[in-house]
Design a protein around this motif. Structure first.
Motif, short mmCIF file in Angstrom:
data_model
loop_
_atom_site.label_atom_id
_atom_site.label_comp_id
_atom_site.label_asym_id
_atom_site.label_seq_id
_atom_site.Cartn_x
_atom_site.Cartn_y
_atom_site.Cartn_z
N UNK A 116 -102.86 -83.64 41.67
CA UNK A 116 -102.95 -82.36 42.39
C UNK A 116 -101.36 -81.93 42.17
N UNK A 117 -100.59 -82.85 42.14
CA UNK A 117 -98.94 -82.44 41.92
C UNK A 117 -98.97 -82.15 40.28
N UNK A 118 -99.35 -82.84 39.69
CA UNK A 118 -99.27 -82.70 38.27
C UNK A 118 -100.12 -81.23 37.79
N UNK A 119 -101.20 -80.95 38.35
CA UNK A 119 -101.70 -79.73 38.45
C UNK A 119 -100.65 -78.72 38.69
N UNK A 120 -100.14 -78.74 39.82
CA UNK A 120 -99.25 -77.56 40.46
C UNK A 120 -98.29 -77.57 39.93
N UNK A 121 -97.59 -78.79 39.13
CA UNK A 121 -96.51 -78.45 38.27
C UNK A 121 -96.78 -77.78 36.94
N UNK A 122 -98.03 -77.97 36.22
CA UNK A 122 -98.53 -77.25 35.20
C UNK A 122 -98.61 -75.72 35.58
N UNK A 123 -98.99 -75.62 36.64
CA UNK A 123 -99.42 -74.16 37.34
C UNK A 123 -97.99 -73.56 37.50
N UNK A 124 -97.14 -74.32 37.97
CA UNK A 124 -95.74 -73.48 38.30
C UNK A 124 -95.14 -73.37 36.98
N UNK A 125 -95.22 -74.19 36.18
CA UNK A 125 -94.61 -73.99 34.87
C UNK A 125 -95.23 -72.93 34.06
N UNK A 126 -96.59 -72.71 34.04
CA UNK A 126 -97.28 -71.72 33.57
C UNK A 126 -96.77 -70.25 33.94
N UNK A 127 -96.86 -70.35 35.46
CA UNK A 127 -96.67 -69.00 36.00
C UNK A 127 -95.06 -68.79 36.00
N UNK A 128 -94.23 -69.77 35.71
CA UNK A 128 -92.77 -69.49 35.60
C UNK A 128 -92.80 -68.88 34.12
N UNK A 129 -93.24 -69.34 33.22
CA UNK A 129 -93.27 -68.93 31.85
C UNK A 129 -93.88 -67.45 31.61
N UNK A 130 -95.17 -67.09 32.76
CA UNK A 130 -95.48 -65.80 32.56
C UNK A 130 -94.62 -64.84 33.14
N UNK A 237 -100.81 -62.68 38.25
CA UNK A 237 -101.60 -62.38 39.71
C UNK A 237 -102.78 -63.24 39.83
N UNK A 238 -103.42 -63.52 38.41
CA UNK A 238 -104.32 -64.40 38.57
C UNK A 238 -103.95 -66.07 38.88
N UNK A 239 -103.03 -66.25 38.39
CA UNK A 239 -102.40 -67.69 38.77
C UNK A 239 -102.13 -67.75 40.21
N UNK A 240 -101.37 -66.44 40.83
CA UNK A 240 -101.06 -66.52 42.21
C UNK A 240 -102.24 -66.49 43.19
#
Length: 450
Positions: A116-130, A237-240
């Motif tokens: 879950x933490x890795x997924x959250x990290x990837x999601x955060x990184x993706x969201x940060x890039x977006x 917005x989708x990621x959020x």
């Protein structure tokens, strides 16, 4: 008797068989006593308890009566020990399974938490890039909008200049200018100025064309940027939304886990409560059994005491009746002896009375005794026999001061010289009726105090 509450296998403690002889038991006890004595095991905290248990087992098995009673309980004790061992084994296996399940669950939770933490990290990184891309698009859009506004302002300025030039041309070619030319004269424009105005117009035309093309290009680029920004914005917005959904899911899972833990805790508490209530009920039943046994023993003791007391009372009653019978017999014999003595004394008195009476009767009947019976007669309290009429006086009698004769009140009066005639006959103790005597009331007598 062997202790009923024994719960240990005394033969196993003594390390002997159930059929072991007394010599074998003594030999094994002495060997174990030397080994398990507290002085030989100062570091063992339960050495004293083990030694005391060994002594209790030795005392129980060595005594034939206590061993006989214990042998009757031995099968039950072995069954209880096997049940305890099986329960302890099951409990240990359950504890091992529970520890293994807890370890697996902990590892699964850690793995799930890591994922879950890795997924959250990837999601955060993706969201940060977006977000960075969107910010870049917004900066580019801002710059393009600024350039477009500047180009639009230049085009408007050029258009205004063209319109101003066209207005001047229309004024010069208007009817007013035609009619006013004869009066004021027709204004002639120099060739150089005209050429310059034409060059300015052509330059403005080219500038308008170039700026218009540049404006269209910038607007197309702006549209592309806007589309790209919208796409990135939608992704953000989708990621959020996905992150919020994941957060809601995690919260729901956390709440569900908390609910499960709360339910498990309640189940554990209920099980503990049931076990505690079962233990309390068992303790109450044991207490009731012990109380019933104690009450039964107390009742039996009271019954034995009542029987003993009744037996003692019966024996005491028998002894009392025997003593009363002996006292009655003694009293009867004493009464018979007293009556015999009184009869003897009465007979002697009667004989003494008859002798002088016969002598005097043969002469002249003037005297009945050698004693005149004068003087004060002493009153004697108690039961006495009259020496004259031989009647028994229960309350009192009188004693002659001269001859010490005891007589009743009537005979005393007669003997002192009262109403005694020839018809007087002394009566015996059985034919004398005091109620028929005329002078039986001593209170009516006149005493002689001479």
């Amino acid at each position: 008797m062997a202790p009923v509450e024994a719960t240990e296998d005394y033969y196993a403690i003594l390390e002997v068989e159930k059929t072991a002889t007394v010599e074998v038991i003594i030999k094994s006890y002495r060997r174990l006593a030397k080994t398990l004595h507290p002085d030989k095991n100062p570091t063992k905290p339960d050495a004293t308890a083990c030694f005391q248990c060994l002594g209790l087992a030795y005392e129980t098995v060595l005594d034939p009566l206590r061993r006989k009673v214990y042998d009757e309980l031995w099968d039950r004790i072995k069954s209880a020990q096997r049940a305890r061992e099986e329960a302890a084994k099951r409990q240990a296996e359950a504890a091992v399974r529970e520890r293994k399940r807890a370890a697996d669950e902990k590892a699964s939770k850690q793995k799930e938490e890591t994922r879950r933490r890795e997924e959250e990290t990837r999601r955060e990184q993706k969201l940060q890039g977006l977000k960075m891309r969107r910010s870049e698009y917004e900066r580019d859009m801002f710059e393009m909008n600024r350039v477009i506004r500047r180009l639009a302002a230049d085009l408007k300025r050029l258009q205004d200049l063209d319109e101003e030039e066209a207005r001047k041309e229309r004024e010069k070619n208007s009817w007013w200018a035609f009619f006013s030319s004869p009066i004021y004269g027709k204004a002639e424009e120099p060739e150089g100025q005209k050429q310059k105005r034409e060059d300015d117009r052509l330059q403005r035309l080219y500038s308008k064309k170039i700026k218009g093309m540049e404006l269209k290009q910038k607007e197309a680029e702006l549209k592309i940027k806007k589309d790209a920004w919208l796409e990135v914005h939608e992704e953000v917005e989708g990621e959020r939304e996905r992150e919020e959904a994941a957060a809601r899911l995690r919260e729901a899972q956390r709440q569900e886990q908390l609910g499960k833990e709360e339910a498990a805790r309640k189940r554990v508490e209920e099980e503990q409560l049931r076990e505690r209530l079962a233990k309390q009920a068992q303790m109450r039943r044991e207490q009731e059994v012990r109380a019933a046994k104690a009450a039964r023993e107390a009742e039996e003791a009271r019954e034995r005491m009542r029987r003993a007391a009744a037996e003692e009372r019966r024996k005491a009653d028998i002894e009392e009746r025997a003593r009363a019978a002996r006292r009655a017999e003694k009293a009867r014999k004493a009464e018979e002896a007293r009556e015999a003595e009184e009869a003897r004394k009465a007979q002697e008195a009667w004989e003494r009375w008859l002798k002088p009476s016969v002598t005097s009767k043969s002469s002249s009947h003037t005297s009945t005794s050698n004693c005149r019976h004068a003087g004060w007669w002493t009153k004697l309290e108690g039961s006495h026999t009259c020496g004259n009429c031989h009647s028994v006086q229960r309350r009192f009698a009188f004693k002659c001061p001269g001859c010490s004769m005891i007589a009743c009140a009537s005979c005393r009066q007669t003997l002192k010289g009262g109403r005694r005639g020839n018809s007087y006959r002394p009566r015996g103790r059985f034919d004398y009726d005091r109620s028929t005597a005329p002078d039986n009331d001593y209170r009516s007598y006149e005493y002689d105090y001479d």
